[in-house]
Design a protein around this motif. Structure first.
Motif, PDB file in Angstrom:
ATOM      1  N   PRO A 244      -5.768 -53.270 -43.452  1.00 46.24           N
ATOM      2  CA  PRO A 244      -6.672 -52.246 -42.902  1.00 46.24           C
ATOM      3  C   PRO A 244      -7.768 -52.839 -42.001  1.00 46.24           C
ATOM      4  CG  PRO A 244      -6.294 -51.849 -45.232  1.00 46.24           C
ATOM      5  CD  PRO A 244      -5.709 -53.190 -44.920  1.00 46.24           C
ATOM      6  N   LEU A 245      -8.210 -54.059 -42.317  1.00 49.15           N
ATOM      7  CA  LEU A 245      -9.215 -54.719 -41.464  1.00 49.15           C
ATOM      8  C   LEU A 245      -8.597 -55.046 -40.103  1.00 49.15           C
ATOM      9  CD1 LEU A 245     -10.758 -57.204 -44.091  1.00 49.15           C
ATOM     10  CD2 LEU A 245     -11.614 -54.951 -43.429  1.00 49.15           C
TER      11      LEU A 245
ATOM     12  N   ASP B 179      -6.033 -53.358 -38.805  1.00 48.01           N
ATOM     13  CA  ASP B 179      -5.816 -52.049 -38.167  1.00 48.01           C
ATOM     14  C   ASP B 179      -7.065 -51.581 -37.421  1.00 48.01           C
ATOM     15  OD1 ASP B 179      -3.164 -51.595 -38.795  1.00 48.01           O
ATOM     16  OD2 ASP B 179      -3.624 -50.706 -40.746  1.00 48.01           O
ATOM     17  N   LYS B 180      -8.218 -51.831 -38.025  1.00 44.30           N
ATOM     18  CA  LYS B 180      -9.486 -51.421 -37.402  1.00 44.30           C
ATOM     19  C   LYS B 180      -9.674 -52.164 -36.072  1.00 44.30           C
ATOM     20  CE  LYS B 180     -14.403 -50.821 -38.528  1.00 44.30           C
ATOM     21  NZ  LYS B 180     -14.989 -51.555 -37.414  1.00 44.30           N
TER      22      LYS B 180
ATOM     23  N   SER C  33      -7.232 -50.741 -33.527  1.00 48.68           N
ATOM     24  CA  SER C  33      -7.631 -49.409 -33.028  1.00 48.68           C
ATOM     25  C   SER C  33      -8.767 -49.487 -32.006  1.00 48.68           C
ATOM     26  CB  SER C  33      -8.044 -48.505 -34.192  1.00 48.68           C
ATOM     27  OG  SER C  33      -9.265 -48.963 -34.751  1.00 48.68           O
ATOM     28  N   GLU C  34      -9.583 -50.535 -32.107  1.00 47.66           N
ATOM     29  CA  GLU C  34     -10.701 -50.687 -31.159  1.00 47.66           C
ATOM     30  C   GLU C  34     -10.216 -51.164 -29.790  1.00 47.66           C
ATOM     31  OE1 GLU C  34     -13.111 -53.315 -33.438  1.00 47.66           O
ATOM     32  OE2 GLU C  34     -13.943 -51.713 -34.677  1.00 47.66           O
TER      33      GLU C  34
ATOM     34  N   HIS D  55      -7.191 -57.387 -29.971  1.00 48.44           N
ATOM     35  CA  HIS D  55      -6.121 -56.445 -30.336  1.00 48.44           C
ATOM     36  C   HIS D  55      -4.790 -57.156 -30.576  1.00 48.44           C
ATOM     37  CE1 HIS D  55      -2.717 -53.851 -29.201  1.00 48.44           C
ATOM     38  NE2 HIS D  55      -3.419 -52.846 -29.702  1.00 48.44           N
TER      39      HIS D  55
END
Length: 376
Positions: free
Chosen positions: A213-214, A216-217, A220-221, A226
Motif C-alpha cells: 500500500p505504501l 501504491d501511494k 498513484s502520485e 512512480h
C-alpha cells in the motif's frame, strides 16, 4: 512419476504443513501426505487449534472427559494440543529416522502471552518438552528480544526450538547467532549436540501486505519515483528472504560453526512462514516457487499445499538474483524513503497480538464447549 510437491525435496527443501486437527492426524489423511507427497513436518498455532476445536466435534469427547477434572481452559487446551502433537510426531517418526533427525518435526507453541516473558517461556517450554516426551517435536518461541535468552537456554538444554515471528534481517541474524551460542554452551559442558534441531521462521506475506500500500501511494502520485515503486511491488518479502539466506550461509559457513559441526551440530535452517498469499492479484504459489533452495523449509497452509500438488513447478530458485534482491531493498529505503526496519518492528508487535487474540478466542471456545457439554 512424482507430483510437483513430492519433488521439492530433490532441491534440498523440506515442506512442512501449517495445520493440525484430530481427525486429520488420526483418520489417515496426514499419513497419506507423508507417504505420497513427501511431507516432512507439521506446525501448529492457537489460530489453527481454535479453528479445529470451534468448527468440529473432534474434541468433544476429550473435553467431556477433562470436565471431570478441576482444570482451567488453558490446561484443557494444553492437554488437547499435546495429545495431537504426540500423535502427529509418532506418524513422522519414520521421516525423523530416515533423514537422520533433519526432518519429521511437529511444533507446539508456548502461550502467546509469554512472547515478552523470558523465564515464563523457558518454564513452559521445558514443561511441554517433558510432557510431550518425543525427540521429534519443536517448541515454538517468538524471536522477540526477550525471546533470545530463552532460545539460548533451551538450545543449551537440548530442547528443539522453532523460532517464530521473524520479520527483520537484523533480528534473524541475532537469532542465528543465539542458536550457535546455545550449542557452544551445551558443548562446553561436554554434552551431545548432534541431536539438537532448530528452525528460524521468517514471515513473508505480512511484509508485502504492509509495504505494497505504501508503494501504491507513490504510484498513484505519479511522480519521479512512480517507476521504481511499480517495480518493487510484491517483491520486498522475497528480497528480504533471499538476503536472510545470505546471512544464513555466512553464519553457518563460518569457522565458528564449523567447530560445532565437527561435533555433529546441525545448522538452524531458515523456514519460510506466512506463505499464504494475501493479495489475490499474485500467484498463490509465489512464496513457494521463488524460495525453493537447499537447506530450507517451507511451511504451507493446507490449501496452498493442494494447489502446489496440482500446478507447482519445482526448481532451485532461492539464490537467483541475490544481488538484485539487495538492490531492491536499497531502492526501497534509499530512493523511496520507506523504513523497512520500522515496518518489521511494527509487524513483530502486531504479530504477538495476532497470536494473543485467537488464543483468547480459543479459551472462550473451550469454556463454551465445556458449559454446553455439562448442560447436555
Amino acid at each position: 512419476m512424482k507430483n510437483p510437491l513430492a519433488r521439492i525435496p530433490e532441491f534440498g527443501q523440506s515442506i512442512w504443513l501449517d495445520y493440525i486437527k484430530r481427525s486429520f492426524t488420526q483418520g489417515g489423511e496426514l499419513k497419506k501426505l507423508i507417504d505420497e507427497d513427501g511431507l516432512r513436518g507439521v506446525t501448529s498455532n492457537p489460530a489453527i487449534f481454535e479453528e479445529a476445536i470451534a468448527h468440529s466435534s473432534d474434541y468433544d469427547d476429550t473435553i467431556a472427559e477433562l470436565n471431570q477434572q478441576n482444570l482451567s481452559a488453558e490446561e484443557v487446551f494444553l492437554k488437547i494440543a499435546i495429545e495431537d502433537v504426540q500423535t502427529a510426531a509418532d506418524l513422522f517418526k519414520g521421516v525423523y529416522e530416515s533423514t537422520d533427525a533433519l526432518d519429521g518435526y511437529v511444533s507446539l507453541e508456548v502461550s502467546p502471552s509469554l512472547a515478552l516473558d523470558t523465564q515464563g517461556s523457558i518454564d513452559e517450554a521445558r514443561s511441554s518438552w517433558k510432557t510431550l516426551d518425543r525427540k521429534n517435536v519443536m517448541i515454538k518461541i517468538p524471536g522477540t528480544e526477550p525471546g533470545l535468552p530463552a532460545i539460548k537456554e533451551l538450545i543449551s538444554d537440548g530442547i528443539n526450538v522453532n523460532v517464530t515471528l521473524l520479520f527483520s534481517l537484523e533480528r534473524y541474524r541475532a537469532v542465528a547467532e543465539t542458536y550457535v551460542d546455545g550449542l557452544e554452551q551445551r558443548a562446553a559442558r561436554g554434552e551431545a549436540i548432534d541431536h539438537v534441531a532448530s528452525v528460524a521462521s521468517f514471515f513473508l506475506s505480512r511484509i508485502d501486505t504492509v509495504v505494497d500500500p505504501l508503494l501504491d501511494k507513490i504510484i498513484s502520485e505519479n511522480g519521479d519515483d512512480h517507476t521504481i515503486a511499480s517495480q518493487l511491488k510484491g517483491k520486498i518479502a522475497i528480497a528480504s528472504a533471499r538476503d536472510a539466506y545470505a546471512i544464513y550461509k555466512e553464519v553457518f559457513g563460518s569457522e565458528r560453526f564449523k567447530a560445532l559441526e565437527a561435533k555433529g551440530a546441525k545448522p538452524q535452517r531458515l523456514l519460510w512462514a506466512s506463505t499464504g498469499v494475501k493479495n489475490k492479484d499474485y500467484s498463490p504459489l509465489m512464496y513457494i516457487e521463488a524460495l525453493i533452495g537447499p537447506d530450507t523449509v517451507n511451511t504451507v497452509p493446507k490449501e496452498t499445499l493442494e494447489i502446489y500438488r496440482e500446478s507447482g513447478s519445482p526448481a532451485d530458485r532461492l539464490e537467483n538474483g541475490i544481488g538484485e534482491a539487495r538492490h531492491e531493498l536499497y531502492l526501497l529505503e534509499n530512493k523511496l524513503g520507506i523504513d523497512l526496519n520500522a515496518i518489521t518492528k511494527k509487524l513483530e508487535e502486531e504479530g504477538i497480538q495476532k497470536f494473543i487474540k485467537p488464543f483468547e478466542s480459543l479459551m472462550k471456545v473451550i469454556s463454551d464447549k465445556r458449559e454446553q457439554i455439562k448442560a447436555e
